[in-house]
Design a protein around this motif. Structure first.
Motif, PDB file in Angstrom:
ATOM      1  N   ASP A  44       0.734  -1.311   0.100  1.00 35.65           N
ATOM      2  CA  ASP A  44       0.048   0.097   0.231  1.00 35.65           C
ATOM      3  C   ASP A  44       0.841   1.241  -0.007  1.00 35.65           C
ATOM      4  N   LEU A  45       2.044   1.320   0.691  1.00 36.08           N
ATOM      5  CA  LEU A  45       2.755   2.482   0.872  1.00 36.08           C
ATOM      6  C   LEU A  45       4.148   2.048   0.999  1.00 36.08           C
ATOM      7  N   ASP A  46       4.969   2.989   0.275  1.00 36.74           N
ATOM      8  CA  ASP A  46       6.552   3.248   0.477  1.00 36.74           C
ATOM      9  C   ASP A  46       6.803   4.665   0.731  1.00 36.74           C
ATOM     10  N   PRO A  47       6.952   4.841   2.304  1.00 33.17           N
ATOM     11  CA  PRO A  47       6.997   6.365   2.597  1.00 33.17           C
ATOM     12  C   PRO A  47       8.506   7.019   2.267  1.00 33.17           C
ATOM     13  N   CYS A  48       9.176   6.474   1.600  1.00 33.84           N
ATOM     14  CA  CYS A  48      10.590   6.764   1.226  1.00 33.84           C
ATOM     15  C   CYS A  48      11.112   6.478   0.059  1.00 33.84           C
ATOM     16  N   SER A  49      10.679   7.078  -1.104  1.00 32.23           N
ATOM     17  CA  SER A  49      10.973   6.722  -2.375  1.00 32.23           C
ATOM     18  C   SER A  49      11.166   7.701  -3.434  1.00 32.23           C
ATOM     19  N   THR A  50      11.434   7.309  -4.741  1.00 24.92           N
ATOM     20  CA  THR A  50      11.060   8.283  -5.720  1.00 24.92           C
ATOM     21  C   THR A  50      10.225   7.723  -6.826  1.00 24.92           C
ATOM     22  N   GLU A  51       9.766   8.488  -7.656  1.00 26.87           N
ATOM     23  CA  GLU A  51       8.649   8.133  -8.631  1.00 26.87           C
ATOM     24  C   GLU A  51       9.075   7.135  -9.511  1.00 26.87           C
ATOM     25  N   HIS A  52      10.531   7.279  -9.955  1.00 25.48           N
ATOM     26  CA  HIS A  52      11.192   6.373 -10.895  1.00 25.48           C
ATOM     27  C   HIS A  52      11.263   4.941 -10.146  1.00 25.48           C
ATOM     28  N   ALA A  53      11.908   5.056  -8.855  1.00 22.88           N
ATOM     29  CA  ALA A  53      12.040   3.804  -8.686  1.00 22.88           C
ATOM     30  C   ALA A  53      11.035   2.997  -7.955  1.00 22.88           C
ATOM     31  N   ASN A  54      10.080   3.616  -7.612  1.00 22.47           N
ATOM     32  CA  ASN A  54       8.525   3.090  -7.419  1.00 22.47           C
ATOM     33  C   ASN A  54       8.002   2.319  -8.499  1.00 22.47           C
ATOM     34  N   LYS A  55       8.053   2.928  -9.588  1.00 20.98           N
ATOM     35  CA  LYS A  55       7.592   2.661 -10.963  1.00 20.98           C
ATOM     36  C   LYS A  55       8.412   1.178 -11.475  1.00 20.98           C
ATOM     37  N   GLU A  56       9.636   1.353 -11.135  1.00 18.66           N
ATOM     38  CA  GLU A  56      10.564   0.440 -11.896  1.00 18.66           C
ATOM     39  C   GLU A  56      10.773  -0.791 -11.138  1.00 18.66           C
ATOM     40  N   PHE A  57      10.505  -0.654  -9.809  1.00 16.60           N
ATOM     41  CA  PHE A  57      10.893  -1.823  -8.782  1.00 16.60           C
ATOM     42  C   PHE A  57       9.969  -2.083  -7.920  1.00 16.60           C
ATOM     43  N   LEU A  58       9.551  -1.402  -6.926  1.00 18.72           N
ATOM     44  CA  LEU A  58       8.616  -1.966  -5.698  1.00 18.72           C
ATOM     45  C   LEU A  58       7.220  -1.923  -6.224  1.00 18.72           C
ATOM     46  N   ARG A  59       6.776  -0.852  -6.849  1.00 21.81           N
ATOM     47  CA  ARG A  59       5.474  -0.485  -7.352  1.00 21.81           C
ATOM     48  C   ARG A  59       4.411  -0.885  -6.378  1.00 21.81           C
ATOM     49  N   ALA A  60       4.490   0.154  -5.231  1.00 22.28           N
ATOM     50  CA  ALA A  60       3.609   0.377  -4.178  1.00 22.28           C
ATOM     51  C   ALA A  60       2.330   1.203  -4.728  1.00 22.28           C
ATOM     52  N   ARG A  61       1.289   1.063  -4.239  1.00 21.05           N
ATOM     53  CA  ARG A  61       0.225   1.783  -4.703  1.00 21.05           C
ATOM     54  C   ARG A  61       0.252   3.240  -4.344  1.00 21.05           C
ATOM     55  N   ASN A  62       0.825   3.446  -3.183  1.00 21.07           N
ATOM     56  CA  ASN A  62       1.286   4.970  -2.910  1.00 21.07           C
ATOM     57  C   ASN A  62       2.802   5.156  -2.287  1.00 21.07           C
ATOM     58  N   PHE A  63       3.407   6.215  -2.569  1.00 22.10           N
ATOM     59  CA  PHE A  63       4.630   6.357  -2.060  1.00 22.10           C
ATOM     60  C   PHE A  63       4.851   7.832  -1.855  1.00 22.10           C
ATOM     61  N   TYR A  64       5.962   8.212  -1.094  1.00 24.12           N
ATOM     62  CA  TYR A  64       6.262   9.448  -0.614  1.00 24.12           C
ATOM     63  C   TYR A  64       7.686   9.942  -1.288  1.00 24.12           C
ATOM     64  N   THR A  65       7.803  10.901  -1.765  1.00 26.57           N
ATOM     65  CA  THR A  65       9.383  11.530  -2.377  1.00 26.57           C
ATOM     66  C   THR A  65       9.631  12.456  -1.159  1.00 26.57           C
ATOM     67  N   LYS A  66      11.060  12.963  -1.628  1.00 29.02           N
ATOM     68  CA  LYS A  66      11.689  13.643  -0.599  1.00 29.02           C
ATOM     69  C   LYS A  66      10.899  15.058  -0.466  1.00 29.02           C
TER      70      LYS A  66
END
Length: 209
Positions: A44-66
């Motif tokens: 559901d959430l990765d609270p410490c990521s970047t848009e590109h990293a989430n899209k390419e690897f983890l693919r959480a439904r929601n994420f927070y960037t810096k």
């Protein structure tokens, strides 16, 4: 020969250094199937990521960037949460503001980002906002300064962590560090959730607690 080794070592050490979040290390690819299996392929959430990293690897439904500042954000973390905190810099807590300050350097009383992010994850889990949590870290300072982590199952993988550079996506032939996982289980009367974590992650390392 000595000069050649010294130059190679210097180049290696420089390649390891991280100065911006966009370049920070990402979770090793070989761990991703185990993380996905633990969360039933729904993070559901990765609270410490970047848009590109989430899209390419983890693919959480929601994420927070810096820019979102997931560590201090007023919105509650929720659902199934996976977190790999920054590997660089220090965090200092400002009691007056009630928030963490994160930067390359920290003053007296500062701690590693892994400790700060874990304590936010644990708080949200205790409030039952986070249904299930998993934190990965390569910061071994946690073993000493964060004793509360030992209240939960911990997996220490047998092999070193083959981290992915967050901007150019390279890895080293010889990984330079090792990591560990801390699992905050689903709320239940029994121990089914923790046993499931042990069953899945015992394939990559030793489980403590």
């Amino acid at each position: 020969m000595k000069k050649s080794y010294a130059e190679s070592r210097k180049k290696f050490e420089n390649a390891k250094r991280i100065w911006r979040l966009e370049e920070d290390w990402l979770t090793p690819c070989e761990y991703l199937p185990y993380i996905a299996a633990l969360f039933d392929y729904e993070i559901d959430l990765d609270p410490c990521s970047t848009e590109h990293a989430n899209k390419e690897f983890l693919r959480a439904r929601n994420f927070y960037t810096k820019e979102d500042d997931g560590l201090n954000i007023d919105i509650s973390w929720s659902g199934k949460v996976y977190c790999f905190p920054p590997t660089y810099g220090r965090c200092s807590f400002n009691k007056q503001r009630g928030s963490w300050r994160w930067g390359l350097h920290g003053g007296t009383g500062s701690t590693s980002p892994s400790v700060a992010w874990f304590r936010r994850l644990e708080r949200e889990w205790k409030l039952r906002n986070v249904f299930e949590g998993l934190l990965f870290s390569c910061n071994h300072e946690m073993f000493r300064v964060c004793p509360e982590m030992w209240n939960y199952p911990v997996c220490i993988p047998t092999k070193r962590a083959n981290l992915i550079q967050g901007k150019k996506y390279y890895t080293f032939k010889t990984p330079f560090t090792w990591g560990f996982f801390i699992y905050l289980p689903q709320p239940s009367i029994g121990f089914e959730s923790s046993e499931r974590f042990r069953e899945i992650f015992s394939n990559i390392g030793h489980i403590i607690n």
